[in-house]
Design an enzyme around this catalytic site. Structure first.
Site, PDB file in Angstrom:
ATOM      1  N   ALA A 167       0.813  -1.220   0.000  1.00 29.12           N
ATOM      2  CA  ALA A 167       0.000   0.000   0.000  1.00 29.12           C
ATOM      3  C   ALA A 167       0.844   1.267   0.000  1.00 29.12           C
ATOM      4  O   ALA A 167       0.312   2.365  -0.104  1.00 29.12           O
ATOM      5  CB  ALA A 167      -0.935   0.000   1.204  1.00 29.12           C
ATOM      6  N   GLY A 168       2.161   1.127   0.158  1.00 35.19           N
ATOM      7  CA  GLY A 168       3.016   2.317   0.130  1.00 35.19           C
ATOM      8  C   GLY A 168       3.533   2.731   1.491  1.00 35.19           C
ATOM      9  O   GLY A 168       4.114   3.798   1.638  1.00 35.19           O
ATOM     10  N   ASP A 228      13.176   3.234   1.957  1.00 33.65           N
ATOM     11  CA  ASP A 228      12.281   2.518   2.889  1.00 33.65           C
ATOM     12  C   ASP A 228      13.072   1.837   4.009  1.00 33.65           C
ATOM     13  O   ASP A 228      12.713   1.945   5.183  1.00 33.65           O
ATOM     14  CB  ASP A 228      11.443   1.468   2.138  1.00 33.65           C
ATOM     15  CG  ASP A 228      10.359   2.102   1.274  1.00 33.65           C
ATOM     16  OD1 ASP A 228      10.381   3.332   1.110  1.00 33.65           O
ATOM     17  OD2 ASP A 228       9.506   1.354   0.762  1.00 33.65           O
ATOM     18  N   SER A 234       7.276  -4.136   3.589  1.00 34.10           N
ATOM     19  CA  SER A 234       8.318  -5.143   3.314  1.00 34.10           C
ATOM     20  C   SER A 234       9.646  -4.720   3.941  1.00 34.10           C
ATOM     21  O   SER A 234      10.359  -5.545   4.517  1.00 34.10           O
ATOM     22  CB  SER A 234       8.475  -5.384   1.808  1.00 34.10           C
ATOM     23  OG  SER A 234       8.901  -4.202   1.162  1.00 34.10           O
ATOM     24  N   ALA A 235       9.969  -3.434   3.855  1.00 33.47           N
ATOM     25  CA  ALA A 235      11.235  -2.968   4.446  1.00 33.47           C
ATOM     26  C   ALA A 235      11.201  -3.115   5.963  1.00 33.47           C
ATOM     27  O   ALA A 235      12.180  -3.556   6.584  1.00 33.47           O
ATOM     28  CB  ALA A 235      11.494  -1.511   4.066  1.00 33.47           C
ATOM     29  N   ALA A 236      10.051  -2.782   6.577  1.00 28.35           N
ATOM     30  CA  ALA A 236       9.948  -2.877   8.038  1.00 28.35           C
ATOM     31  C   ALA A 236      10.126  -4.332   8.492  1.00 28.35           C
ATOM     32  O   ALA A 236      10.797  -4.599   9.500  1.00 28.35           O
ATOM     33  CB  ALA A 236       8.596  -2.323   8.505  1.00 28.35           C
TER      34      ALA A 236
END
Ligand code: MEV
Length: 322
Positions: A102-103, A149, A107-109
């Site tokens: 969703a922006g 990100d 995924s990075a977190a």
């Protein structure tokens, strides 16, 4: 041994996409987090389960499913395991408060939290290394990401980020305003959107170069306005940034609808945030107009969030030696 780490998602205030081409962008960490719980186990397998995706997968040197949605998490875990020279296997459980695709940098977190939790089994975490490892996982998810990100998720707060050069912290001076996010409910792939923009830029380079220059100046002006607390300027520049993002082809009818609903309901500025093609919009509102904007967005969006900025980047929440 067991450890738990969490890392925040993010909102890009201005500069997404342009950041992939080396222009500055501003990102803020938000108070929605992903969490990784890691335990050492006998053998060399890394088993990962995602509570939200409702999947579990086991990776071993002989059997690695590179198509699994959990493969990037495996890469983050394996690189971190090598970094601490751990030979045992791992059992990893991922939970996340962030909407996927969703922006908001879910995924990075997840990769940042996983890398940190694995490293914490043996060492004090070094944020530079955590971010670098998460970037390798991000490349698998998004193709050619800028690195913004994983950086914001690792360090938290608000940053002005330039690909390959690192980041500068922004001291926010925002009073009586809030950021509100609304989801179109249309999922999209960041990698595909970045590739689409790259193609357009390759075809219309001389036409789009001034748009990229404009985005660069805009991000620097927003950074100054954030430090000065000039909310009118921030809002207006967010609107202009949305126009630049439309020019490079990443807006959609649903995003435009939400952006105009927010603006018409009294937001100081509103724009798409993240890769576009679906996903979220972000609006800056005076606290007094927040209920109005929230009501307007809720008529069209099932997921509306008030984004509180999180000063905290990645943290180790728990560590035990069993
Ligand atoms: C990432 O959240 C947004 C994009 O700018 C891609 C990137 O920076 O890697 C579209």
């Amino acid at each position: 041994m067991k450890s738990i780490a969490s890392a925040p998602g993010k909102v890009i205030l201005v500069g997404e996409h342009f950041v992939v081409a080396g222009k500055p962008a501003i990102a803020m960490a938000v108070n929605l987090r992903a969490r990784a719980t890691v335990e050492t186990v006998e053998g060399d397998r890394i088993t990962i389960r995602s509570k939200e995706l409702k999947i579990e997968e086991s990776f071993s040197p002989e059997s690695i499913n590179t198509r699994s949605p959990l493969y990037p998490v495996y890469i983050a875990a394996d690189l971190a395991r090598r970094h601490i020279s751990l030979e045992e296997g791992l059992d990893i459980t991922i939970t996340s408060e962030l909407p996927p695709a969703a922006g908001m940098g879910s995924s990075a977190a997840v990769s940042v939290a996983t890398a940190a939790a694995v490293i914490a089994l043996r060492k004090k975490i070094n944020r530079g290394i955590v971010s670098k490892i998460a970037f390798e996982a991000e490349k698998i998810v998004h193709g050619k990401p800028s690195g913004i990100d994983n950086t914001i998720s690792t360090y938290g707060g608000a940053i002005l980020y330039v690909k390959g050069k690192g980041f500068t912290r922004i001291n926010l001076n925002l009073k009586d305003v809030a950021l509100i996010l609304a989801d179109t409910g249309v999922p999209r792939s960041t990698g595909e959107m970045v590739a689409k923009v790259r193609k357009l830029k390759a075809r219309y380079g001389s036409v789009l170069d001034p748009v990229y220059e404009s985005a660069e100046i805009l991000a620097c002006e927003v950074a100054k306005a954030l430090e000065m607390g000039d909310i009118k300027t921030i809002g207006e520049l967010m609107n202009i940034n949305h126009g630049l993002l439309s020019a490079i082809g990443v807006s959609t009818l649903e995003l435009e609808q939400l952006v105009y609903m927010a603006r018409n309901a009294g937001a100081l500025g509103a724009k798409l945030t993240g890769a576009g093609g679906g996903g979220l919009i972000v609006a800056l509102c005076h606290k007094k107009s927040l209920p109005n904007v929230e009501d307007a967005l809720k008529k069209f969006s099932k997921r509306v969030y008030i984004a509180n900025i999180s000063k905290r980047g990645v943290i180790i929440e728990h560590k035990t030696f069993l």
